[in-house]
Scaffold this active site. Structure first.
Site, PDB file in Angstrom:
ATOM      1  N   CYS A   9       0.816  -1.202   0.000  1.00  0.00           N
ATOM      2  CA  CYS A   9       0.000   0.000   0.000  1.00  0.00           C
ATOM      3  C   CYS A   9       0.853   1.257   0.000  1.00  0.00           C
ATOM      4  O   CYS A   9       2.077   1.200  -0.041  1.00  0.00           O
ATOM      5  CB  CYS A   9      -0.939   0.015   1.216  1.00  0.00           C
ATOM      6  SG  CYS A   9      -0.089  -0.223   2.774  1.00  0.00           S
ATOM      7  N   GLY A  37      -1.446   0.661  -4.807  1.00  0.00           N
ATOM      8  CA  GLY A  37      -2.596  -0.110  -4.351  1.00  0.00           C
ATOM      9  C   GLY A  37      -3.864   0.340  -5.027  1.00  0.00           C
ATOM     10  O   GLY A  37      -4.156   1.533  -5.065  1.00  0.00           O
ATOM     11  N   ASN A 112       1.885   0.732   5.783  1.00  0.00           N
ATOM     12  CA  ASN A 112       2.481   0.130   4.587  1.00  0.00           C
ATOM     13  C   ASN A 112       3.498  -0.900   5.034  1.00  0.00           C
ATOM     14  O   ASN A 112       4.449  -0.565   5.754  1.00  0.00           O
ATOM     15  CB  ASN A 112       3.164   1.215   3.741  1.00  0.00           C
ATOM     16  CG  ASN A 112       3.913   0.631   2.553  1.00  0.00           C
ATOM     17  OD1 ASN A 112       3.592  -0.445   2.088  1.00  0.00           O
ATOM     18  ND2 ASN A 112       4.903   1.357   2.066  1.00  0.00           N
ATOM     19  N   GLY A 113       3.300  -2.152   4.637  1.00  0.00           N
ATOM     20  CA  GLY A 113       4.239  -3.198   5.008  1.00  0.00           C
ATOM     21  C   GLY A 113       3.517  -4.456   5.446  1.00  0.00           C
ATOM     22  O   GLY A 113       2.346  -4.664   5.153  1.00  0.00           O
ATOM     23  N   TYR A 255      10.782  -2.018  -9.359  1.00  0.00           N
ATOM     24  CA  TYR A 255       9.409  -2.119  -9.855  1.00  0.00           C
ATOM     25  C   TYR A 255       8.403  -1.212  -9.162  1.00  0.00           C
ATOM     26  O   TYR A 255       7.655  -0.494  -9.812  1.00  0.00           O
ATOM     27  CB  TYR A 255       8.940  -3.570  -9.746  1.00  0.00           C
ATOM     28  CG  TYR A 255       7.498  -3.794 -10.136  1.00  0.00           C
ATOM     29  CD1 TYR A 255       7.125  -3.874 -11.481  1.00  0.00           C
ATOM     30  CD2 TYR A 255       6.501  -3.920  -9.172  1.00  0.00           C
ATOM     31  CE1 TYR A 255       5.801  -4.073 -11.849  1.00  0.00           C
ATOM     32  CE2 TYR A 255       5.175  -4.120  -9.532  1.00  0.00           C
ATOM     33  CZ  TYR A 255       4.836  -4.195 -10.868  1.00  0.00           C
ATOM     34  OH  TYR A 255       3.528  -4.390 -11.227  1.00  0.00           O
TER      35      TYR A 255
END
Length: 475
Positions: A9, A37, A112-113, A255
């Site tokens: 995210c 996301g 996030n994670g 990426y």
């Protein structure tokens, strides 16, 4: 549908001292982070201690209509989130930010994670009487913080104490009635930066979100750092800084991140061009044109072309209007959808020996379709190059790199993969070169390539079973 990789995210936060429209800032910030996301999104605003939240399953433009933004009202602070979940499968149920009430007030949190000890922590909290409403590990973090808040003098002290229990990857933006807090795990797996807009402070997963609202990048949070913003200004808690070796995710550069972002002082675009140059040195080939797979393969293709001296060309046009939920039920219809999304430029590849550069090869099915499209467009040879090393291990830190039995490189040799995807040759970036991509090339996590996990992964089960264990409350 396209067997692409996805990140957990993106987070965003605003503390305004200039009377800014924080809802609109979050909206544009999330738009810039949409690539991180597409399952769900949300914004929570603090209006004089009252937190208003709107969230749902879908893209930012779908969830935040003008009416929805207006309903949030005005306030001095806000936190926002876009999600692609690797843990917890219901996008509505697990949409963030999470807003919780506790004995000392309210709190909104965006994460996030992914935690590696989420299942154990959740089980311990449930044994103490905690009731969970979602199936994501983010709610585990909120319980850890609120439990510590009961015996702490401040919310930042509670965050600091909770970090002693959390293992794995977490970049957090947290809002209390009077403070905005950002925190990054001691390894620094996921990015998190600080921006300034006038006298207002911004937190974001990537610097491109700062650019989108006209803010300038101040710096990145250090791994383990907690930054607090309130009426008295900004201050830093460095209790956890330096307690673990840095292990930022190298795949952010390959990426995930947008190429116009700067992470930990290094340009993502430059890192990807460098990856292509390394590929040209490690896997040279006689060819007529170098092309990249849009979008994340384009920068690496440019680097390959510059280093090799082979001309760079536009090989594909990518449609930007395919909704990610546009999934057809039959194989033939899925094949047609690939053609709609990616269409080769025949004038570039017809009668040519083509070097095709993509960011990675996960299961191989997408690569095979793309190679076939090039041959049908008239390419005489297709030489596949991946700007990432082969995926050999699952990721437990927020990326949906799956269990080993679903990774093509774990089941086949490079020669076999080359045959499966229908290429004339195949070359992967080496792990050694992957560690040199960024200007700050030290302390990268490359576990998905080499198995060297900075944090011990869950023991005794595959990643698929581990995630099912975390999400079992959904059943």
């Amino acid at each position: 549908m396209y067997n692409e990789l996805h990140e957990e995210c993106g987070v965003f936060g605003v503390y305004s001292r200039d009377g800014l429209d924080v809802a609109s800032l979050c909206y544009y910030g999330l738009y810039a982070l949409q690539h991180r996301g597409q399952e769900s999104c949300g914004i929570a605003i603090n209006d004089d201690g009252v937190i208003h939240c709107h969230k749902g399953a879908g893209l930012v433009s779908d969830i935040f209509t003008p009416e929805a933004l207006h309903s949030l009202g005005t306030g001095q602070m806000a936190v926002a989130h876009v999600r692609y979940g690797t843990m917890g499968t219901d996008p509505r149920l697990n949409a963030q930010p999470l807003v919780v009430n506790h004995i000392k007030g309210r709190m909104a949190l965006a994460h996030n994670g992914a935690l590696t000890n989420a299942a154990d922590l959740r089980s311990a909290f449930e044994m103490e009487g905690s009731i969970f409403h979602t199936t994501s590990d983010t709610e585990v973090i909120t319980y850890a913080i609120t439990r510590e808040r009961i015996n702490s003098k401040s919310i930042e002290e509670a965050v600091c104490r909770a970090m002693n229990q959390l293992k794995g990857a977490y970049s957090l933006v947290i809002m209390s009635p009077s403070k905005l807090i950002a925190a990054r795990d001691p390894h620094g797996f996921r990015p998190l930066c600080i921006g300034q807009l006038g006298n207002s402070t911004i937190f974001a997963s990537e610097s491109c979100a700062l650019d989108a609202i006209g803010a300038h990048l101040v710096r990145d949070l250090e791994p383990g750092e907690i930054v607090v913003v309130d009426k008295d200004g900004m201050r830093s808690d460095r209790t956890h800084v330096g307690e673990a070796e840095k292990a930022s995710c190298v795949f952010e550069y390959i990426y995930f991140a947008r190429p116009d972002s700067v992470i930990d002082g290094s340009s993502v675009h430059v890192a990807r061009v460098r990856a292509g140059a390394f590929l040209a040195l490690e896997h040279p080939v006689q060819a007529d044109v170098v092309i990249g797979v849009p979008d994340s393969g384009l920068d690496a293709a440019l680097g390959y072309a510059r280093q090799s001296g082979i001309p760079y060309g536009i090989g594909f046009i990518k449609s930007k209007y395919i909704a990610r939920t546009f999934i057809q039920p039959t194989q033939s219809e899925r094949e047609n959808l690939v053609r709609i999304k990616l269409n080769p430029v025949a004038a570039t590849v017809k009668g040519k020996r083509v070097v095709l550069v993509d960011d990675s090869i996960v299961r191989g099915t997408t690569c095979a379709r793309i190679v076939r499209l090039l041959r049908e467009a008239g390419a005489t040879e297709v030489h596949m190059r991946s700007s990432a090393p082969p995926f050999m291990n699952p990721c437990y830190f927020g990326t949906d790199i799956d269990s080993r039995d679903k990774l093509i490189a774990c089941k086949h040799s490079i020669e076999e993969i080359c045959q499966i995807i229908g290429a004339d040759s195949l070359g992967y970036l080496s792990c050694e070169s992957a560690r040199k991509l960024a200007d700050n090339s030290h302390g990268f996590c490359t576990a998905c390539f080499d198995g060297n996990y900075p944090v011990e992964p869950p023991v005794g089960c595959t990643k698929t079973k581990y995630e099912r264990k975390i999400s079992e409350a959904e059943a």
